[in-house]
Design a protein around this motif. Sequence first.
Motif, short mmCIF file in Angstrom:
data_model
loop_
_atom_site.label_atom_id
_atom_site.label_comp_id
_atom_site.label_asym_id
_atom_site.label_seq_id
_atom_site.Cartn_x
_atom_site.Cartn_y
_atom_site.Cartn_z
N VAL A 153 0.84 -1.21 0.00
CA VAL A 153 0.00 0.00 0.00
C VAL A 153 0.88 1.25 0.00
N LEU A 154 1.94 1.25 0.79
CA LEU A 154 2.84 2.40 0.82
C LEU A 154 3.54 2.58 -0.53
N SER A 155 3.94 1.49 -1.14
CA SER A 155 4.59 1.56 -2.45
C SER A 155 3.64 2.10 -3.52
N ILE A 156 2.41 1.61 -3.51
CA ILE A 156 1.41 2.08 -4.47
C ILE A 156 1.14 3.56 -4.24
N ASN A 157 1.10 3.96 -2.98
CA ASN A 157 0.81 5.36 -2.68
C ASN A 157 1.92 6.30 -3.19
N GLU A 158 3.16 5.81 -3.24
CA GLU A 158 4.24 6.65 -3.77
C GLU A 158 3.96 7.06 -5.21
N LYS A 159 3.32 6.15 -5.96
CA LYS A 159 3.02 6.44 -7.36
C LYS A 159 1.68 7.13 -7.53
N GLN A 160 0.68 6.68 -6.78
CA GLN A 160 -0.70 7.13 -6.99
C GLN A 160 -1.09 8.35 -6.15
N LYS A 161 -0.45 8.53 -5.00
CA LYS A 161 -0.76 9.66 -4.09
C LYS A 161 -2.24 9.71 -3.72
N LEU A 162 -2.78 8.59 -3.25
CA LEU A 162 -4.19 8.51 -2.90
C LEU A 162 -4.45 8.71 -1.40
N LEU A 163 -3.44 8.45 -0.58
CA LEU A 163 -3.64 8.51 0.87
C LEU A 163 -3.58 9.93 1.41
N LYS A 164 -4.43 10.18 2.40
CA LYS A 164 -4.32 11.44 3.14
C LYS A 164 -3.10 11.33 4.04
N LYS A 165 -2.56 12.46 4.43
CA LYS A 165 -1.34 12.49 5.24
C LYS A 165 -1.49 11.70 6.54
N THR A 166 -2.65 11.79 7.20
CA THR A 166 -2.83 11.06 8.46
C THR A 166 -2.81 9.55 8.25
N ASP A 167 -3.44 9.07 7.17
CA ASP A 167 -3.42 7.64 6.88
C ASP A 167 -2.01 7.19 6.50
N LEU A 168 -1.33 7.99 5.70
CA LEU A 168 0.03 7.68 5.29
C LEU A 168 0.95 7.59 6.50
N ASN A 169 0.84 8.57 7.40
CA ASN A 169 1.67 8.55 8.61
C ASN A 169 1.35 7.35 9.49
N GLY A 170 0.07 7.00 9.58
CA GLY A 170 -0.34 5.84 10.38
C GLY A 170 0.25 4.54 9.84
N LEU A 171 0.22 4.38 8.52
CA LEU A 171 0.79 3.16 7.93
C LEU A 171 2.31 3.14 8.05
N GLN A 172 2.94 4.27 7.87
CA GLN A 172 4.40 4.31 8.03
C GLN A 172 4.79 3.99 9.46
N LYS A 173 4.01 4.46 10.41
CA LYS A 173 4.27 4.16 11.82
C LYS A 173 4.13 2.65 12.08
N LEU A 174 3.06 2.04 11.54
CA LEU A 174 2.88 0.59 11.68
C LEU A 174 4.06 -0.16 11.07
N LYS A 175 4.48 0.26 9.89
CA LYS A 175 5.62 -0.38 9.22
C LYS A 175 6.87 -0.30 10.09
N ASN A 176 7.12 0.87 10.65
CA ASN A 176 8.31 1.06 11.48
C ASN A 176 8.25 0.26 12.77
N ILE A 177 7.05 0.04 13.30
CA ILE A 177 6.90 -0.76 14.52
C ILE A 177 7.07 -2.25 14.19
N MET A 178 6.52 -2.68 13.06
CA MET A 178 6.54 -4.09 12.71
C MET A 178 7.89 -4.58 12.18
N ALA A 179 8.61 -3.72 11.47
CA ALA A 179 9.86 -4.14 10.81
C ALA A 179 10.86 -4.77 11.78
N PRO A 180 11.15 -4.17 12.93
CA PRO A 180 12.11 -4.81 13.82
C PRO A 180 11.67 -6.17 14.37
N ILE A 181 10.36 -6.37 14.45
CA ILE A 181 9.84 -7.65 14.97
C ILE A 181 10.15 -8.78 13.98
N LEU A 182 10.10 -8.45 12.70
CA LEU A 182 10.39 -9.46 11.68
C LEU A 182 11.85 -9.81 11.69
#
Length: 182
Positions: A153-182
């Motif tokens: 979704v984040l990758s698609i948004n880089e090209k399409q720019k469909l997300l509002k800033k709050t949704d984009l920030n929320g997903l980036q935050k989730l990504k940053n929290i989840m990445a170290p767990i993996l």
Amino acid sequence: GFFWLNDLAALGNSKARIKAEEWITKWHFYNSIGNQIGWDADITALRCINLLRNWDFLNKAPNENFQRNLKFLWRQYKFLTLIFRIYPTGLKKVKIVFSIFLLALFFDVKTRTKKKIQKKLCQLLKKTVDLNGRIASRCPEDFLDFFVIILDVLSINEKQKLLKKTDLNGLQKLKNIMAPIL
């Protein structure tokens, strides 16, 4: 959910493409009615995701199945948009809405509709993955599935720019929290 298509696409040769078309044709022949287990919404969503991820591989060479595959995907798009609401919040629903979103991009539906679907997907992801990166399931594969969907979704948004800033920030935050767990 046509997972085998990823393996055939990885081979990338014409022999693998012919085999993929043969198996897809057989699936259509045996399952086109829509009342078998292969038409559960979550399985349908996985089938769509794998078909879309491997669309270029399937259509490298001209083939008579192109139009059939387009109709097939359109029918699944309509089916999933009608049925996704009955599923409870969780990975299955996230995959279904993600599939609807990919299909909406593929068929280039109205921008307003794409934004609405993506917003719904972001809301589902935020409900399903908490701020500590935990999910209801204890299955590591489910965790990885959520993470891959967030990355897509984040990758698609880089090209399409469909997300509002709050949704984009929320997903980036989730990504940053989840990445170290993996």
